[in-house]
Write a protein that holds these residues in place. Structure first.
Motif, PDB file in Angstrom:
ATOM      1  N   MET A   1     -17.425 -11.355   5.534  1.00  0.00           N
ATOM      2  CA  MET A   1     -16.974 -12.115   4.344  1.00  0.00           C
ATOM      3  C   MET A   1     -16.137 -13.317   4.789  1.00  0.00           C
ATOM      4  SD  MET A   1     -16.895 -11.648   0.888  1.00  0.00           S
ATOM      5  CE  MET A   1     -15.957 -12.212  -0.516  1.00  0.00           C
ATOM      6  N   GLY A   2     -16.593 -14.521   4.438  1.00  0.00           N
ATOM      7  CA  GLY A   2     -15.844 -15.720   4.817  1.00  0.00           C
ATOM      8  C   GLY A   2     -14.589 -15.900   3.978  1.00  0.00           C
ATOM      9  N   ARG A   3     -13.735 -16.777   4.413  1.00  0.00           N
ATOM     10  CA  ARG A   3     -12.444 -16.969   3.735  1.00  0.00           C
ATOM     11  C   ARG A   3     -12.593 -17.733   2.418  1.00  0.00           C
ATOM     12  NH1 ARG A   3      -9.096 -19.608   8.390  1.00  0.00           N
ATOM     13  NH2 ARG A   3      -7.356 -19.490   6.929  1.00  0.00           N
ATOM     14  N   VAL A   4     -13.723 -18.442   2.250  1.00  0.00           N
ATOM     15  CA  VAL A   4     -13.982 -19.137   0.983  1.00  0.00           C
ATOM     16  C   VAL A   4     -15.400 -18.797   0.500  1.00  0.00           C
ATOM     17  CG1 VAL A   4     -12.314 -21.025   1.167  1.00  0.00           C
ATOM     18  CG2 VAL A   4     -14.483 -21.220   2.369  1.00  0.00           C
ATOM     19  N   GLU A   5     -15.766 -17.540   0.702  1.00  0.00           N
ATOM     20  CA  GLU A   5     -17.114 -17.065   0.375  1.00  0.00           C
ATOM     21  C   GLU A   5     -17.469 -17.361  -1.086  1.00  0.00           C
ATOM     22  OE1 GLU A   5     -18.550 -15.417   3.069  1.00  0.00           O
ATOM     23  OE2 GLU A   5     -20.471 -15.488   2.021  1.00  0.00           O
ATOM     24  N   ASN A   6     -18.657 -17.888  -1.305  1.00  0.00           N
ATOM     25  CA  ASN A   6     -19.196 -18.165  -2.644  1.00  0.00           C
ATOM     26  C   ASN A   6     -18.450 -19.230  -3.432  1.00  0.00           C
ATOM     27  OD1 ASN A   6     -21.302 -16.316  -2.393  1.00  0.00           O
ATOM     28  ND2 ASN A   6     -19.935 -14.622  -2.909  1.00  0.00           N
ATOM     29  N   LYS A   7     -17.521 -19.919  -2.793  1.00  0.00           N
ATOM     30  CA  LYS A   7     -16.876 -21.034  -3.506  1.00  0.00           C
ATOM     31  C   LYS A   7     -17.700 -22.294  -3.264  1.00  0.00           C
ATOM     32  CE  LYS A   7     -12.160 -19.176  -3.119  1.00  0.00           C
ATOM     33  NZ  LYS A   7     -11.723 -18.887  -4.486  1.00  0.00           N
ATOM     34  N   VAL A   8     -17.579 -23.231  -4.212  1.00  0.00           N
ATOM     35  CA  VAL A   8     -18.285 -24.509  -4.097  1.00  0.00           C
ATOM     36  C   VAL A   8     -17.254 -25.611  -3.845  1.00  0.00           C
ATOM     37  CG1 VAL A   8     -19.684 -26.205  -5.330  1.00  0.00           C
ATOM     38  CG2 VAL A   8     -20.179 -23.757  -5.577  1.00  0.00           C
ATOM     39  N   ALA A   9     -17.526 -26.405  -2.812  1.00  0.00           N
ATOM     40  CA  ALA A   9     -16.562 -27.433  -2.405  1.00  0.00           C
ATOM     41  C   ALA A   9     -17.201 -28.813  -2.375  1.00  0.00           C
ATOM     42  CB  ALA A   9     -16.009 -27.101  -1.020  1.00  0.00           C
ATOM     43  N   LEU A  10     -16.420 -29.803  -2.799  1.00  0.00           N
ATOM     44  CA  LEU A  10     -16.803 -31.213  -2.626  1.00  0.00           C
ATOM     45  C   LEU A  10     -15.780 -31.840  -1.681  1.00  0.00           C
ATOM     46  CD1 LEU A  10     -18.209 -33.933  -3.314  1.00  0.00           C
ATOM     47  CD2 LEU A  10     -16.767 -34.049  -5.370  1.00  0.00           C
ATOM     48  N   VAL A  11     -16.288 -32.435  -0.602  1.00  0.00           N
ATOM     49  CA  VAL A  11     -15.409 -33.081   0.384  1.00  0.00           C
ATOM     50  C   VAL A  11     -15.744 -34.569   0.419  1.00  0.00           C
ATOM     51  CG1 VAL A  11     -14.686 -33.163   2.801  1.00  0.00           C
ATOM     52  CG2 VAL A  11     -15.335 -30.964   1.768  1.00  0.00           C
ATOM     53  N   THR A  12     -14.761 -35.428   0.210  1.00  0.00           N
ATOM     54  CA  THR A  12     -15.020 -36.876   0.245  1.00  0.00           C
ATOM     55  C   THR A  12     -14.686 -37.429   1.629  1.00  0.00           C
ATOM     56  OG1 THR A  12     -12.836 -37.648  -0.488  1.00  0.00           O
ATOM     57  CG2 THR A  12     -14.395 -36.974  -2.210  1.00  0.00           C
ATOM     58  N   GLY A  13     -15.422 -38.459   2.020  1.00  0.00           N
ATOM     59  CA  GLY A  13     -15.250 -39.023   3.370  1.00  0.00           C
ATOM     60  C   GLY A  13     -15.662 -38.010   4.414  1.00  0.00           C
ATOM     61  N   ALA A  14     -16.802 -37.355   4.154  1.00  0.00           N
ATOM     62  CA  ALA A  14     -17.175 -36.179   4.958  1.00  0.00           C
ATOM     63  C   ALA A  14     -18.181 -36.486   6.058  1.00  0.00           C
ATOM     64  CB  ALA A  14     -17.725 -35.083   4.039  1.00  0.00           C
ATOM     65  N   ALA A  15     -18.527 -37.770   6.256  1.00  0.00           N
ATOM     66  CA  ALA A  15     -19.508 -38.081   7.303  1.00  0.00           C
ATOM     67  C   ALA A  15     -18.865 -38.170   8.678  1.00  0.00           C
ATOM     68  CB  ALA A  15     -20.214 -39.395   6.978  1.00  0.00           C
ATOM     69  N   SER A  16     -17.521 -38.188   8.706  1.00  0.00           N
ATOM     70  CA  SER A  16     -16.846 -38.428   9.985  1.00  0.00           C
ATOM     71  C   SER A  16     -15.461 -37.787   9.980  1.00  0.00           C
ATOM     72  CB  SER A  16     -16.749 -39.962  10.164  1.00  0.00           C
ATOM     73  OG  SER A  16     -15.737 -40.319  11.051  1.00  0.00           O
ATOM     74  N   GLY A  17     -14.906 -37.628  11.165  1.00  0.00           N
ATOM     75  CA  GLY A  17     -13.490 -37.301  11.323  1.00  0.00           C
ATOM     76  C   GLY A  17     -13.019 -36.038  10.623  1.00  0.00           C
ATOM     77  N   ILE A  18     -11.891 -36.174   9.937  1.00  0.00           N
ATOM     78  CA  ILE A  18     -11.223 -35.035   9.301  1.00  0.00           C
ATOM     79  C   ILE A  18     -12.100 -34.424   8.203  1.00  0.00           C
ATOM     80  CG2 ILE A  18      -9.285 -34.466   7.767  1.00  0.00           C
ATOM     81  CD1 ILE A  18      -7.595 -36.515   9.439  1.00  0.00           C
ATOM     82  N   GLY A  19     -12.744 -35.282   7.404  1.00  0.00           N
ATOM     83  CA  GLY A  19     -13.601 -34.789   6.323  1.00  0.00           C
ATOM     84  C   GLY A  19     -14.767 -33.982   6.859  1.00  0.00           C
ATOM     85  N   LEU A  20     -15.393 -34.485   7.921  1.00  0.00           N
ATOM     86  CA  LEU A  20     -16.543 -33.789   8.508  1.00  0.00           C
ATOM     87  C   LEU A  20     -16.120 -32.425   9.071  1.00  0.00           C
ATOM     88  CD1 LEU A  20     -19.455 -33.621   9.530  1.00  0.00           C
ATOM     89  CD2 LEU A  20     -18.758 -34.969  11.537  1.00  0.00           C
ATOM     90  N   ALA A  21     -15.048 -32.420   9.847  1.00  0.00           N
ATOM     91  CA  ALA A  21     -14.583 -31.158  10.442  1.00  0.00           C
ATOM     92  C   ALA A  21     -14.233 -30.143   9.354  1.00  0.00           C
ATOM     93  CB  ALA A  21     -13.362 -31.417  11.334  1.00  0.00           C
ATOM     94  N   SER A  22     -13.609 -30.624   8.282  1.00  0.00           N
ATOM     95  CA  SER A  22     -13.202 -29.716   7.197  1.00  0.00           C
ATOM     96  C   SER A  22     -14.424 -29.172   6.468  1.00  0.00           C
ATOM     97  CB  SER A  22     -12.294 -30.456   6.209  1.00  0.00           C
ATOM     98  OG  SER A  22     -11.185 -30.981   6.890  1.00  0.00           O
TER      99      SER A  22
END
Ligand SMILES: NC(=O)c1ccc[n+]([C@@H]2O[C@H](COP(=O)([O-])OP(=O)(O)OC[C@H]3O[C@@H](n4cnc5c(N)ncnc54)[C@H](O)[C@@H]3O)[C@@H](O)[C@H]2O)c1
Length: 264
Positions: A1-22
């Motif tokens: 079971m993951g720590r955010v299992e079944n949750k839906v997330a939107l990450v902005t600036g996600a192609a690089s850097g901090i956003g991508l890693a997150s």
């Protein structure tokens, strides 16, 4: 079971850097993730890599300077995965040639950075909150910066806009807390994202290391692990806070590194 299992997330600036890693860490911890970025090819490529590893992710275009584009990214997330539990308002930046001291900074750049760093957080939250209310809660995470707390010779607009992010975080936390919506920020110190590594010479990186309490600089995952914590129910009693992830850089009297030779 993951720590955010079944949750839906939107990450902005996600192609690089901090956003991508997150985004990658959130997906690996069980979330379905939409990676939104101006660099839509990069966002889609990163999503495809996650899918190839068996995780759920999609990439979508976002221009964080445009209200409608932010709304579209939120709606795309809900249309694709049926709900929205986590919003990571991460897009941000500065322009070291135009964001100068108060006398010399470019006023159009001041306005642009207020929109990019601060208004984008307001708008992302505004469009996400009604969807979070529908599912009984959610977690909003904003990327601030240690520049919100410590001034600099230049980057007046950047630091001021990030200070706004810290304060806006508290307003959102207060206004929607009873809806079980939490809002926290992360203030990174220097993080060795590709952008930072490419724009700062080694000599400058060494100066950062010198003033850190720890003997190294930060990496994107150091922020990503904070994001996973704030996104997950592990942080369910935490809201309105700004987590400072900065290697102890700003936690001591700034003269300490130079005075060390007198106290040995
Ligand atoms: N790297 C650091 O040392 C550091 C320190 C403190 C705070 N931060 C903050 O962390 C966040 C991420 O920084 P990073 O270092 O990972 O940057 P980065 O440049 O590596 O990534 C930023 C991403 O945002 C995207 N982007 C830029 N403008 C956009 C726009 N208008 N619309 C949509 N997408 C856009 C870029 O395409 C890129 O993929 C920013 O808010 C930044 O201010 C970074």
């Amino acid at each position: 079971m993951g720590r955010v299992e079944n949750k839906v997330a939107l990450v902005t600036g996600a192609a690089s850097g901090i956003g991508l890693a997150s985004a990658q860490l959130l997906a690996k911890e069980g979330a379905k993730v939409v990676l939104a970025d101006f660099n839509v090819e990069g966002a889609k490529e990163a999503a495809a890599e996650l899918k190839a590893q068996g995780f759920e992710a999609e990439g979508v275009f976002l221009n964080a300077l445009e209200e409608q584009s932010i709304k579209d990214a939120v709606e795309y997330t809900v249309d694709t995965y049926g709900k929205l539990d986590i919003l990571y308002n991460n897009v941000g930046g500065t322009n070291l040639h135009k964001d100068l001291d108060v006398v010399n900074l470019d006023l159009a750049e001041w306005d642009r950075l207020m929109d990019l760093n601060l208004k984008s957080v307001l708008l992302g939250s505004r469009f996400a909150i009604p969807h979070m209310q529908k599912v009984g809660g959610g977690s909003i995470i904003n990327t601030a910066s240690m520049a919100a707390f410590a001034s600099d010779a230049i980057r007046s607009a950047y630091g001021t806009s990030k200070a706004g992010v810290v304060h806006l975080t508290k307003y959102i936390a207060k206004q929607y807390g009873k809806d079980n919506i939490r809002c926290n920020a992360i203030a990174p110190g220097l993080i060795l994202t590709p952008a930072a590594k490419n724009s700062l010479p080694q000599e400058m990186l060494d100066i950062f290391t010198k003033y850190n309490a720890l003997p190294y600089n930060g990496e994107a995952n150091d922020i990503g692990y904070g994001v996973v914590y704030l996104a997950s129910d592990e942080s369910k009693f935490m809201t309105g806070q700004t987590l400072e992830i900065e290697g102890g850089h700003y936690q001591a009297n700034p003269t300490t590194a130079d005075l060390a030779k007198f106290t040995k």
